[in-house]
Design a protein around this motif. Structure first.
Motif, PDB file in Angstrom:
ATOM      1  N   VAL A  72      43.767  72.445  96.808  1.00  0.00           N
ATOM      2  CA  VAL A  72      44.719  72.122  97.879  1.00  0.00           C
ATOM      3  C   VAL A  72      43.933  71.969  99.183  1.00  0.00           C
ATOM      4  CG1 VAL A  72      46.777  72.866  99.140  1.00  0.00           C
ATOM      5  CG2 VAL A  72      46.526  73.431  96.707  1.00  0.00           C
ATOM      6  N   GLU A  73      43.874  70.742  99.706  1.00  0.00           N
ATOM      7  CA  GLU A  73      43.057  70.471 100.893  1.00  0.00           C
ATOM      8  C   GLU A  73      43.510  71.269 102.106  1.00  0.00           C
ATOM      9  OE1 GLU A  73      40.209  68.644 101.514  1.00  0.00           O
ATOM     10  OE2 GLU A  73      40.111  68.730  99.339  1.00  0.00           O
ATOM     11  N   LEU A  74      44.830  71.417 102.287  1.00  0.00           N
ATOM     12  CA  LEU A  74      45.318  72.172 103.439  1.00  0.00           C
ATOM     13  C   LEU A  74      44.950  73.651 103.342  1.00  0.00           C
ATOM     14  CD1 LEU A  74      48.825  70.619 104.195  1.00  0.00           C
ATOM     15  CD2 LEU A  74      46.721  70.388 105.514  1.00  0.00           C
ATOM     16  N   GLY A  75      44.651  74.115 102.124  1.00  0.00           N
ATOM     17  CA  GLY A  75      44.188  75.476 101.964  1.00  0.00           C
ATOM     18  C   GLY A  75      42.865  75.710 102.673  1.00  0.00           C
ATOM     19  N   LYS A  76      42.008  74.687 102.666  1.00  0.00           N
ATOM     20  CA  LYS A  76      40.715  74.798 103.353  1.00  0.00           C
ATOM     21  C   LYS A  76      40.920  74.876 104.867  1.00  0.00           C
ATOM     22  CE  LYS A  76      38.495  72.177  99.649  1.00  0.00           C
ATOM     23  NZ  LYS A  76      37.808  70.924  99.269  1.00  0.00           N
ATOM     24  N   VAL A  77      41.921  74.148 105.358  1.00  0.00           N
ATOM     25  CA  VAL A  77      42.259  74.236 106.783  1.00  0.00           C
ATOM     26  C   VAL A  77      42.774  75.640 107.100  1.00  0.00           C
ATOM     27  CG1 VAL A  77      43.785  73.357 108.603  1.00  0.00           C
ATOM     28  CG2 VAL A  77      42.758  71.772 106.960  1.00  0.00           C
ATOM     29  N   LEU A  78      43.658  76.142 106.235  1.00  0.00           N
ATOM     30  CA  LEU A  78      44.238  77.472 106.442  1.00  0.00           C
ATOM     31  C   LEU A  78      43.159  78.554 106.443  1.00  0.00           C
ATOM     32  CD1 LEU A  78      46.926  78.994 106.767  1.00  0.00           C
ATOM     33  CD2 LEU A  78      47.001  79.239 104.282  1.00  0.00           C
ATOM     34  N   PHE A  79      42.154  78.411 105.595  1.00  0.00           N
ATOM     35  CA  PHE A  79      41.055  79.381 105.556  1.00  0.00           C
ATOM     36  C   PHE A  79      40.349  79.453 106.904  1.00  0.00           C
ATOM     37  CE2 PHE A  79      36.424  79.918 104.938  1.00  0.00           C
ATOM     38  CZ  PHE A  79      36.412  81.246 104.534  1.00  0.00           C
ATOM     39  N   ARG A  80      40.063  78.295 107.487  1.00  0.00           N
ATOM     40  CA  ARG A  80      39.379  78.254 108.777  1.00  0.00           C
ATOM     41  C   ARG A  80      40.266  78.801 109.897  1.00  0.00           C
ATOM     42  NH1 ARG A  80      37.316  75.124 105.226  1.00  0.00           N
ATOM     43  NH2 ARG A  80      35.261  74.137 105.393  1.00  0.00           N
ATOM     44  N   LEU A  81      41.555  78.491 109.825  1.00  0.00           N
ATOM     45  CA  LEU A  81      42.476  79.017 110.831  1.00  0.00           C
ATOM     46  C   LEU A  81      42.576  80.538 110.728  1.00  0.00           C
ATOM     47  CD1 LEU A  81      45.409  76.410 110.647  1.00  0.00           C
ATOM     48  CD2 LEU A  81      43.469  76.459 112.231  1.00  0.00           C
ATOM     49  N   VAL A 126      42.326  84.589 103.165  1.00  0.00           N
ATOM     50  CA  VAL A 126      42.294  84.787 101.711  1.00  0.00           C
ATOM     51  C   VAL A 126      43.221  83.791 101.012  1.00  0.00           C
ATOM     52  CG1 VAL A 126      42.888  86.390  99.845  1.00  0.00           C
ATOM     53  CG2 VAL A 126      41.633  87.213 101.847  1.00  0.00           C
ATOM     54  N   ALA A 127      44.433  83.621 101.550  1.00  0.00           N
ATOM     55  CA  ALA A 127      45.376  82.660 100.963  1.00  0.00           C
ATOM     56  C   ALA A 127      44.801  81.245 101.012  1.00  0.00           C
ATOM     57  CB  ALA A 127      46.713  82.709 101.713  1.00  0.00           C
ATOM     58  N   GLY A 128      44.191  80.881 102.145  1.00  0.00           N
ATOM     59  CA  GLY A 128      43.580  79.557 102.274  1.00  0.00           C
ATOM     60  C   GLY A 128      42.420  79.377 101.324  1.00  0.00           C
ATOM     61  N   PHE A 129      41.609  80.417 101.141  1.00  0.00           N
ATOM     62  CA  PHE A 129      40.463  80.344 100.234  1.00  0.00           C
ATOM     63  C   PHE A 129      40.931  80.098  98.801  1.00  0.00           C
ATOM     64  CE2 PHE A 129      37.367  82.345  97.382  1.00  0.00           C
ATOM     65  CZ  PHE A 129      36.203  81.696  97.775  1.00  0.00           C
ATOM     66  N   ILE A 130      41.966  80.827  98.377  1.00  0.00           N
ATOM     67  CA  ILE A 130      42.489  80.672  97.010  1.00  0.00           C
ATOM     68  C   ILE A 130      43.059  79.267  96.812  1.00  0.00           C
ATOM     69  CG2 ILE A 130      44.265  81.470  95.397  1.00  0.00           C
ATOM     70  CD1 ILE A 130      43.922  84.275  96.654  1.00  0.00           C
ATOM     71  N   LEU A 131      43.856  78.809  97.788  1.00  0.00           N
ATOM     72  CA  LEU A 131      44.439  77.459  97.689  1.00  0.00           C
ATOM     73  C   LEU A 131      43.353  76.386  97.690  1.00  0.00           C
ATOM     74  CD1 LEU A 131      47.493  77.841 100.112  1.00  0.00           C
ATOM     75  CD2 LEU A 131      47.572  77.610  97.626  1.00  0.00           C
ATOM     76  N   GLY A 132      42.330  76.576  98.531  1.00  0.00           N
ATOM     77  CA  GLY A 132      41.227  75.615  98.580  1.00  0.00           C
ATOM     78  C   GLY A 132      40.496  75.525  97.260  1.00  0.00           C
ATOM     79  N   LYS A 133      40.268  76.671  96.597  1.00  0.00           N
ATOM     80  CA  LYS A 133      39.601  76.682  95.296  1.00  0.00           C
ATOM     81  C   LYS A 133      40.440  75.989  94.224  1.00  0.00           C
ATOM     82  CE  LYS A 133      35.681  78.780  95.975  1.00  0.00           C
ATOM     83  NZ  LYS A 133      34.398  78.085  95.718  1.00  0.00           N
ATOM     84  N   ARG A 134      41.748  75.952  94.448  1.00  0.00           N
ATOM     85  CA  ARG A 134      42.643  75.286  93.488  1.00  0.00           C
ATOM     86  C   ARG A 134      42.850  73.813  93.825  1.00  0.00           C
ATOM     87  NH1 ARG A 134      47.375  79.853  92.302  1.00  0.00           N
ATOM     88  NH2 ARG A 134      45.970  81.410  91.397  1.00  0.00           N
TER      89      ARG A 134
END
Length: 656
Positions: A403-412, A393-401
């Motif tokens: 933040v490229e590393l947020g997309k990585v965090l979502f997958r992790l 969830v945190a990665g998804f929110i960061l990715g939508k904003r």
């Protein structure tokens, strides 16, 4: 999921079409511009010698670089001013630019007219803001003396004394306090500033004023600004008057801002049109800096994807007499850029690959392999359904904003959730759901052996990558006979087989062990003599690139390092299992503390803190450890990362 083939494109066109062609390049965007003058000077920009090309060929003798001819600064200045007025709300409309012909003269005229209409309102607004700022300084200055009953006119008219108000740092304030008795002035501490400097009022006899100023200068005494001769009343009365002035000016400021905003909104359409056109021409000027010019022609060079060749030919076909040529990547300007092409799943992991280096144009793109193994290792080490969902969830929110590393965090986080089901763990609790596979703490040996098995599989793939990369680069010595080539791969597999069949106690061990041992010794010998062997097979004149003795000494050390590395690389993957155990053990420690508290509220607080702590700490540690395995155990075998990243036009010219 590969590196795209790029080709060099060279273009020669008539100068009258240069703006339209440059606009096409800007809108096309997916091209890396190269300095055409350098291409021509280096002999890589080669026109076919034909009668119809004579004018263009003769133009080579009178070329001028676009760098000396183009200047985008005036455009940029106007664009930035418009952007400032509209507080960054104006955006370049690429669709509008593509559909219309943009009139530069009209846009400049509109911008000048727009600017002229704003001069009066803007100048008055600036004047009001300057007055408010000056009054703010005065308010701060007089607030230090607000307890003084005397009038400022009385202080200013003292015959035998003078005063000054200023600040010093805390250290210098201590020095000043320590020399109170020896200072030829009366010192009053009157306040503190926001930057922690202390403010003092210094009253000195006029006869000793020079001595006082000398001491204050040594203490880096900074006078307080804002005192005005027009204020003659007591500080309290002055502060009341200043507040009244500020209130009136703020009302006027609000009125002017309202008028200005109305004017800006009424003219937004024209401002947007001017912004788009001037931004376009600023970008076109930068693009033309990369070109070369003769009296009649312009010369342009750039890298494009091979799949875009037909699209560029279609663009060139719009312009009469334009010549467009394509050449293989190996014949272009220096090292061809690397354009990575990955799907939505692997794309975010390109940033991790680039931390090590950009792949070379003739290397396999390691992104897919890194993506799969990195996600797998992270999930294996940090398996928990609840905590994994929090990361997702945190990665998804960061990715939508953005933040490229947020997309990585979502997958992790998704992988962590998956392994959470495998381990039967939800926010650390193992009683909520059943484990689909096993519980790490109940099967410690299994989890460690599986971790090593995973590592061996990853190392096998790394060897395959290395062999393919070396052979693609026609490096027979390292690709076939090297420590990370075919011989090194077979040697590693042979040594593993010897250990495996003997540890497992297979009956064939007595037969296969000697055979595999002989094969291993033979392969070690081949790796040792790989340079002379490769040179002999390739029929090179010299068998050694250096003195034979130097080669064998160096190669001997490399052999020892290779064998040691095979062992250490394999054992290093045990950390995957170890961190899976640490993850469980860390929560168990917090769970024990919660039980010891014997208080429901405190116990719940401890468990909530435990989850927050574990998520923050282990996400950082596990992600670093997983990346370390990639860089040190895998990339070191097959990846050089010495490529040059492909940069499309919008990143390359970087107007704003």
């Amino acid at each position: 999921m590969a590196i795209e083939n790029v080709i060099m494109m060279d273009v020669v066109g008539k100068i009258k079409y240069v703006d339209k062609f440059a606009k096409d390049i800007f809108l096309f965007n997916d091209i890396q511009i190269v300095d055409a003058m350098q291409e021509i000077d280096s002999g890589r920009f080669i026109l076919p010698i034909r009668e119809e090309n004579m004018g263009e060929l003769l133009g080579f003798a009178q070329l001028v670089s676009g760098e000396t001819m183009m200047d985008e600064k005036n455009f940029v200045k106007t664009v930035n001013k418009l952007n400032e007025l509209y507080k960054g709300s104006l955006n370049l409309d690429m669709i509008s630019l593509a559909k219309s012909d943009n009139d530069l003269g009209k846009a400049l005229g509109k911008a000048r007219e727009f600017d002229g209409n704003l001069v009066v309102e803007y100048s008055e607004l600036k004047q009001v803001n300057d007055q408010i700022e000056a009054l703010g300084k005065s308010k701060i200055a007089y607030s230090y003396l607000d307890e003084l009953d005397a009038k400022m006119s009385e202080l200013d008219s003292l015959e035998n004394f003078s005063y000054s108000l200023g600040s010093v740092t805390k250290d210098n304030a201590m020095r000043l306090k320590s020399i109170y008795n020896s200072v030829t002035s009366i010192v009053f501490h009157v306040g503190n500033q926001e930057d922690n400097e202390e403010v003092f009022m210094i009253v000195s006899p006029k006869d000793l004023e020079i001595e006082s100023q000398r001491i204050l200068k040594a203490l880096n005494f900074k006078p307080i600004e804002g005192f005005e001769d027009k204020y003659t009343e007591s500080p309290k009365q002055i502060l009341e008057a200043i507040d009244t002035e500020i209130e009136a000016l703020q009302a006027r400021n609000a009125e002017l801002l309202k008028k200005l905003n109305i004017h800006l909104e009424e003219n937004r359409a024209d401002a947007t049109d001017s912004f788009n056109t001037l931004s376009l021409y600023a970008n076109l000027s930068i693009i033309k800096k990369f070109m070369a010019f003769s009296d009649e022609n312009f010369y342009f060079s750039g890298w494009i994807s091979k799949r875009d060749k037909q699209r560029m030919e279609a663009i060139a076909a719009k312009y009469p007499e334009m010549i467009i040529m394509f050449s293989d990547s190996s014949k272009g300007s220096g090292k061809p850029p690397t354009k990575m092409k990955n799907n939505w799943l692997f794309k975010p992991f390109e940033n991790l690959v680039k931390l090590y280096g950009v792949p070379s144009f003739n290397e396999l793109d390691p992104t897919p392999f890194l993506s799969l193994t990195y996600m797998f290792c992270f999930g294996f080490m940090f398996g928990d359904v609840g905590q994994g969902l929090v990361l997702a969830v945190a990665g998804f929110i960061l990715g939508k904003r953005g933040v490229e590393l947020g997309k990585v965090l979502f997958r992790l986080g998704i992988c962590s959730t998956f392994f959470g089901f495998m381990y039967g763990s939800v926010f650390g609790f193992e009683e909520v759901i059943h484990a689909v596979w096993l519980r790490p703490f109940e099967e410690i040996n299994s989890i460690l052996f599986v971790a090593i098995g995973i590592g061996i599989g990853m190392l096998f793939v790394a060897y395959v990558y290395s062999i393919i990369n070396k052979l693609r680069q026609k490096e027979i010595k390292e690709g076939v006979f090297g420590k990370n080539g075919i011989c090194g791969f077979i040697l590693y597999a042979s040594l593993l087989a010897i250990v495996g069949i003997n540890v497992a106690g297979f009956a064939v061990a007595t037969v296969l062990t000697p055979i595999l041992g002989i094969l291993a010794v033979l392969l070690i010998f081949i790796v040792l003599i790989r340079e002379p062997l490769a040179n002999y097979l390739q029929k090179n004149k010299h068998l050694y690139d250096e003195a034979p003795s130097d080669y064998y000494i160096e190669s001997g050390f490399e052999l020892f390092e290779m064998l040691l590395g095979m062992f250490s690389n394999t054992v290093s993957f045990i950390r995957i299992g170890a961190f899976a155990l640490v993850h469980v053990g860390l929560f168990m420690a917090f769970q024990t503390l919660a039980e010891m508290a014997q208080n429901g509220v405190i116990s719940v607080g401890v468990l909530i803190f435990a989850n927050i702590f574990i998520i923050c700490l282990e996400t950082l540690i596990v992600s670093i450890q997983a990346l370390r395995l990639q860089f040190y155990e895998l990339f070191s075998k097959y990846y050089t990362g010495d490529g040059v990243e492909f940069r499309p036009v919008d990143l390359q010219i970087n107007l704003f």
